[in-house]
Design a protein around this motif. Sequence first.
Motif, PDB file in Angstrom:
ATOM      1  N   VAL A 294     -50.666 -20.216  -0.899  1.00  0.00           N
ATOM      2  CA  VAL A 294     -50.653 -19.238   0.196  1.00  0.00           C
ATOM      3  C   VAL A 294     -51.733 -19.569   1.221  1.00  0.00           C
ATOM      4  O   VAL A 294     -52.910 -19.727   0.866  1.00  0.00           O
ATOM      5  N   PRO A 295     -51.355 -19.678   2.501  1.00  0.00           N
ATOM      6  CA  PRO A 295     -52.360 -19.955   3.535  1.00  0.00           C
ATOM      7  C   PRO A 295     -53.095 -18.677   3.946  1.00  0.00           C
ATOM      8  O   PRO A 295     -52.668 -17.568   3.628  1.00  0.00           O
ATOM      9  N   ARG A 296     -54.212 -18.846   4.653  1.00  0.00           N
ATOM     10  CA  ARG A 296     -54.891 -17.682   5.247  1.00  0.00           C
ATOM     11  C   ARG A 296     -53.995 -17.109   6.349  1.00  0.00           C
ATOM     12  O   ARG A 296     -53.351 -17.856   7.089  1.00  0.00           O
ATOM     13  N   SER A 297     -53.954 -15.788   6.484  1.00  0.00           N
ATOM     14  CA  SER A 297     -53.082 -15.187   7.498  1.00  0.00           C
ATOM     15  C   SER A 297     -53.727 -14.030   8.262  1.00  0.00           C
ATOM     16  O   SER A 297     -53.326 -13.729   9.391  1.00  0.00           O
ATOM     17  N   VAL A 298     -54.713 -13.378   7.679  1.00  0.00           N
ATOM     18  CA  VAL A 298     -55.299 -12.190   8.320  1.00  0.00           C
ATOM     19  C   VAL A 298     -55.950 -12.556   9.655  1.00  0.00           C
ATOM     20  O   VAL A 298     -55.937 -11.768  10.610  1.00  0.00           O
ATOM     21  N   HIS A 299     -56.488 -13.779   9.768  1.00  0.00           N
ATOM     22  CA  HIS A 299     -57.158 -14.179  11.007  1.00  0.00           C
ATOM     23  C   HIS A 299     -56.205 -14.215  12.200  1.00  0.00           C
ATOM     24  O   HIS A 299     -56.630 -14.248  13.347  1.00  0.00           O
ATOM     25  N   LEU A 300     -54.887 -14.226  11.935  1.00  0.00           N
ATOM     26  CA  LEU A 300     -53.913 -14.217  13.025  1.00  0.00           C
ATOM     27  C   LEU A 300     -54.026 -12.957  13.883  1.00  0.00           C
ATOM     28  O   LEU A 300     -53.657 -12.965  15.060  1.00  0.00           O
ATOM     29  N   PHE A 301     -54.543 -11.880  13.307  1.00  0.00           N
ATOM     30  CA  PHE A 301     -54.686 -10.633  14.064  1.00  0.00           C
ATOM     31  C   PHE A 301     -55.776 -10.737  15.137  1.00  0.00           C
ATOM     32  O   PHE A 301     -55.867  -9.867  16.009  1.00  0.00           O
ATOM     33  N   LEU A 302     -56.581 -11.800  15.079  1.00  0.00           N
ATOM     34  CA  LEU A 302     -57.566 -12.008  16.134  1.00  0.00           C
ATOM     35  C   LEU A 302     -56.903 -12.365  17.460  1.00  0.00           C
ATOM     36  O   LEU A 302     -57.470 -12.132  18.534  1.00  0.00           O
ATOM     37  N   LEU A 303     -55.685 -12.917  17.402  1.00  0.00           N
ATOM     38  CA  LEU A 303     -54.973 -13.283  18.627  1.00  0.00           C
ATOM     39  C   LEU A 303     -54.529 -12.043  19.411  1.00  0.00           C
ATOM     40  O   LEU A 303     -54.810 -11.934  20.608  1.00  0.00           O
ATOM     41  N   PRO A 304     -53.820 -11.084  18.788  1.00  0.00           N
ATOM     42  CA  PRO A 304     -53.478  -9.879  19.554  1.00  0.00           C
ATOM     43  C   PRO A 304     -54.706  -9.060  19.952  1.00  0.00           C
ATOM     44  O   PRO A 304     -54.690  -8.395  20.984  1.00  0.00           O
ATOM     45  N   LEU A 305     -55.773  -9.143  19.148  1.00  0.00           N
ATOM     46  CA  LEU A 305     -56.999  -8.426  19.526  1.00  0.00           C
ATOM     47  C   LEU A 305     -57.578  -9.022  20.801  1.00  0.00           C
ATOM     48  O   LEU A 305     -57.992  -8.279  21.714  1.00  0.00           O
ATOM     49  N   ALA A 306     -57.587 -10.356  20.903  1.00  0.00           N
ATOM     50  CA  ALA A 306     -58.095 -11.014  22.111  1.00  0.00           C
ATOM     51  C   ALA A 306     -57.219 -10.701  23.315  1.00  0.00           C
ATOM     52  O   ALA A 306     -57.710 -10.368  24.405  1.00  0.00           O
ATOM     53  N   ALA A 307     -55.897 -10.789  23.137  1.00  0.00           N
ATOM     54  CA  ALA A 307     -54.978 -10.520  24.243  1.00  0.00           C
ATOM     55  C   ALA A 307     -55.056  -9.059  24.670  1.00  0.00           C
ATOM     56  O   ALA A 307     -55.063  -8.752  25.871  1.00  0.00           O
ATOM     57  N   GLY A 308     -55.113  -8.171  23.682  1.00  0.00           N
ATOM     58  CA  GLY A 308     -55.188  -6.752  24.010  1.00  0.00           C
ATOM     59  C   GLY A 308     -56.441  -6.402  24.786  1.00  0.00           C
ATOM     60  O   GLY A 308     -56.406  -5.624  25.739  1.00  0.00           O
ATOM     61  N   ALA A 309     -57.575  -7.011  24.399  1.00  0.00           N
ATOM     62  CA  ALA A 309     -58.834  -6.756  25.113  1.00  0.00           C
ATOM     63  C   ALA A 309     -58.759  -7.279  26.540  1.00  0.00           C
ATOM     64  O   ALA A 309     -59.188  -6.608  27.490  1.00  0.00           O
ATOM     65  N   ALA A 310     -58.210  -8.477  26.706  1.00  0.00           N
ATOM     66  CA  ALA A 310     -58.131  -9.084  28.042  1.00  0.00           C
ATOM     67  C   ALA A 310     -57.306  -8.235  28.995  1.00  0.00           C
ATOM     68  O   ALA A 310     -57.594  -8.171  30.192  1.00  0.00           O
ATOM     69  N   PHE A 311     -56.275  -7.559  28.489  1.00  0.00           N
ATOM     70  CA  PHE A 311     -55.384  -6.792  29.352  1.00  0.00           C
ATOM     71  C   PHE A 311     -55.727  -5.311  29.414  1.00  0.00           C
ATOM     72  O   PHE A 311     -55.238  -4.598  30.293  1.00  0.00           O
ATOM     73  N   THR A 312     -56.558  -4.833  28.475  1.00  0.00           N
ATOM     74  CA  THR A 312     -56.820  -3.391  28.405  1.00  0.00           C
ATOM     75  C   THR A 312     -58.102  -2.999  29.121  1.00  0.00           C
ATOM     76  O   THR A 312     -58.147  -1.981  29.805  1.00  0.00           O
ATOM     77  N   PHE A 313     -59.149  -3.794  28.959  1.00  0.00           N
ATOM     78  CA  PHE A 313     -60.402  -3.460  29.630  1.00  0.00           C
ATOM     79  C   PHE A 313     -60.236  -3.592  31.137  1.00  0.00           C
ATOM     80  O   PHE A 313     -59.413  -4.385  31.618  1.00  0.00           O
ATOM     81  N   GLU A 314     -61.028  -2.856  31.889  1.00  0.00           N
ATOM     82  CA  GLU A 314     -60.981  -2.943  33.336  1.00  0.00           C
ATOM     83  C   GLU A 314     -61.390  -4.333  33.798  1.00  0.00           C
ATOM     84  O   GLU A 314     -62.256  -4.969  33.195  1.00  0.00           O
ATOM     85  N   ARG A 315     -60.774  -4.781  34.872  1.00  0.00           N
ATOM     86  CA  ARG A 315     -61.019  -6.150  35.343  1.00  0.00           C
ATOM     87  C   ARG A 315     -62.487  -6.401  35.681  1.00  0.00           C
ATOM     88  O   ARG A 315     -62.974  -7.519  35.560  1.00  0.00           O
ATOM     89  N   ARG A 316     -63.179  -5.355  36.119  1.00  0.00           N
ATOM     90  CA  ARG A 316     -64.590  -5.546  36.471  1.00  0.00           C
ATOM     91  C   ARG A 316     -65.485  -5.644  35.234  1.00  0.00           C
ATOM     92  O   ARG A 316     -66.660  -5.999  35.351  1.00  0.00           O
ATOM     93  N   ASP A 317     -64.930  -5.316  34.061  1.00  0.00           N
ATOM     94  CA  ASP A 317     -65.701  -5.392  32.818  1.00  0.00           C
ATOM     95  C   ASP A 317     -65.621  -6.821  32.298  1.00  0.00           C
ATOM     96  O   ASP A 317     -64.712  -7.183  31.554  1.00  0.00           O
ATOM     97  N   ARG A 318     -66.573  -7.626  32.708  1.00  0.00           N
ATOM     98  CA  ARG A 318     -66.550  -9.052  32.361  1.00  0.00           C
ATOM     99  C   ARG A 318     -66.650  -9.277  30.858  1.00  0.00           C
ATOM    100  O   ARG A 318     -65.988 -10.167  30.310  1.00  0.00           O
ATOM    101  N   TYR A 319     -67.451  -8.459  30.183  1.00  0.00           N
ATOM    102  CA  TYR A 319     -67.583  -8.639  28.735  1.00  0.00           C
ATOM    103  C   TYR A 319     -66.257  -8.334  28.038  1.00  0.00           C
ATOM    104  O   TYR A 319     -65.795  -9.111  27.183  1.00  0.00           O
ATOM    105  N   GLY A 320     -65.657  -7.193  28.383  1.00  0.00           N
ATOM    106  CA  GLY A 320     -64.435  -6.785  27.701  1.00  0.00           C
ATOM    107  C   GLY A 320     -63.246  -7.678  27.985  1.00  0.00           C
ATOM    108  O   GLY A 320     -62.419  -7.916  27.101  1.00  0.00           O
ATOM    109  N   THR A 321     -63.143  -8.169  29.233  1.00  0.00           N
ATOM    110  CA  THR A 321     -61.971  -8.962  29.607  1.00  0.00           C
ATOM    111  C   THR A 321     -62.142 -10.453  29.380  1.00  0.00           C
ATOM    112  O   THR A 321     -61.145 -11.180  29.362  1.00  0.00           O
TER     113      THR A 321
END
Length: 458
Positions: free
Chosen positions: A109-136
């Motif tokens: 069985v391969p590792r799989s839980v780390h795959l959730f880091l991808l939607p977390l990164a995408a969600g942060a990039a699109f959810t935080f306000e554009r002026r929030d450099r840290y969040g986006t």
Amino acid sequence: MTRRADDREPTDSHPVRMRLQRESRRRDVAFVLKLTGLACLTQGLAWMFCYIYFGRYELSVVFVGLAGVGVLALYRSKRSDGASLLLVAHGILAVICAISLIDAPIAAVPRSVHLFLLPLAAGAAFTFERRDRYGTLIFPLICLAAFAVFAMGALDALAPNMSPPLEVRAWGARLNAATAMLLVAGIFAIYRIDSGRRLRMERELGRAVRNGEIEVHYQPQVRDSGIVSGAEALVRWRHPSGKLLAPDVFIDLAEESALIGEIGLEVLRQACETLNHWSSVPRTRALRLAVNISPVQLLDGSLVSSVSSIIREAGIDPTLLEFELTESALAADAAAMIERMEVLESTGVSWALDDFGTGYSSLATLRTLPVRKLKIDRRFLAEATRQESAQQLLGKIIEISHVMGMTALAEGVETPDQRELLIGLGCDHFQGYLFAPPMPRPELHAWLDSQRLPLPVG
């Protein structure tokens, strides 16, 4: 004229527009936090009970943390601010990293839980306000870096010897991979829908001036004597759907897409037509008209020539035309703004500083502005009716306008008590629903027929 609660039109002041945007943003953030909270709570409890069933209590503790993040997200959804998003995002990051460390790959069985880091990164990039450099930017990069670390197995040596049962790992790997990819697809689908909606509105807005969809409504301005001194021109968009859209729906898009110049000049044309009509009637000849100027417009090198051309073609007296600039606009490039304001003033128009008290200008800057009128933001008046300190502050602002030889006009006057308070503090120009709401030109002219107007000069 006292307003009714059901006939209020959307307000046009910059801070209120910002408040409407903040409220919309809060609703979006609340939805994201609630959805995240429910997902984390459900997943955390499900896996916790799963491992309790298999007698792996040490593994169930990790998912208590995931459920805890879910509870935190639901609790913070009541606040719905950027800090809540950031707190929950870091909580999810910590839990995913902890579980990924345990989820070290085994032979079958391969590792799989780390795959959730991808939607977390995408969600942060699109959810935080554009002026929030840290969040986006920075936080998504942290997530992607963590994903790379776990994908390469750089931390496998640190994995504790507490791997889940093989049958659970096998099903979990399939479920995690499918869920993570569905989340990524869902996030990009939502982003594509939002982008498509924005592009469609931008195209429609680009055709609005040519199609005659830009309308101007007028809200009267009144002196303490009851005499109408003029009105403010307020933009509306008659959308192809038939809806009349307030500025908070499209002005930001117009500024970002550079359409604000075309729209602003169209508003000025219609306002000058109104002034031209007033000048032909002795009773309305002395009325003044205020037009909002966007900071984006003001920095356009062709603005002066365009404005001069419109004024000349309309054949109006430019001294009856007043441009309003929001105080917050001076935060960008005050020197350039002031220089352009002075050039426009030389054509005969005057300037008013809108929403005074909410921006960034100092008294030193205020002294250098070619401004003859301060428009006091409605929030000062609303607070002054409830707090003694706010009332004193309002009085000081009015006093500042007098000391600098400027007229003070209070926006958002809605009750006779507010009007009397302002008169007592020395303010003698008002605008608000107590007198009249914004209205199309025909309705304005009908309203003016029943009002006291200034005597024509000359």
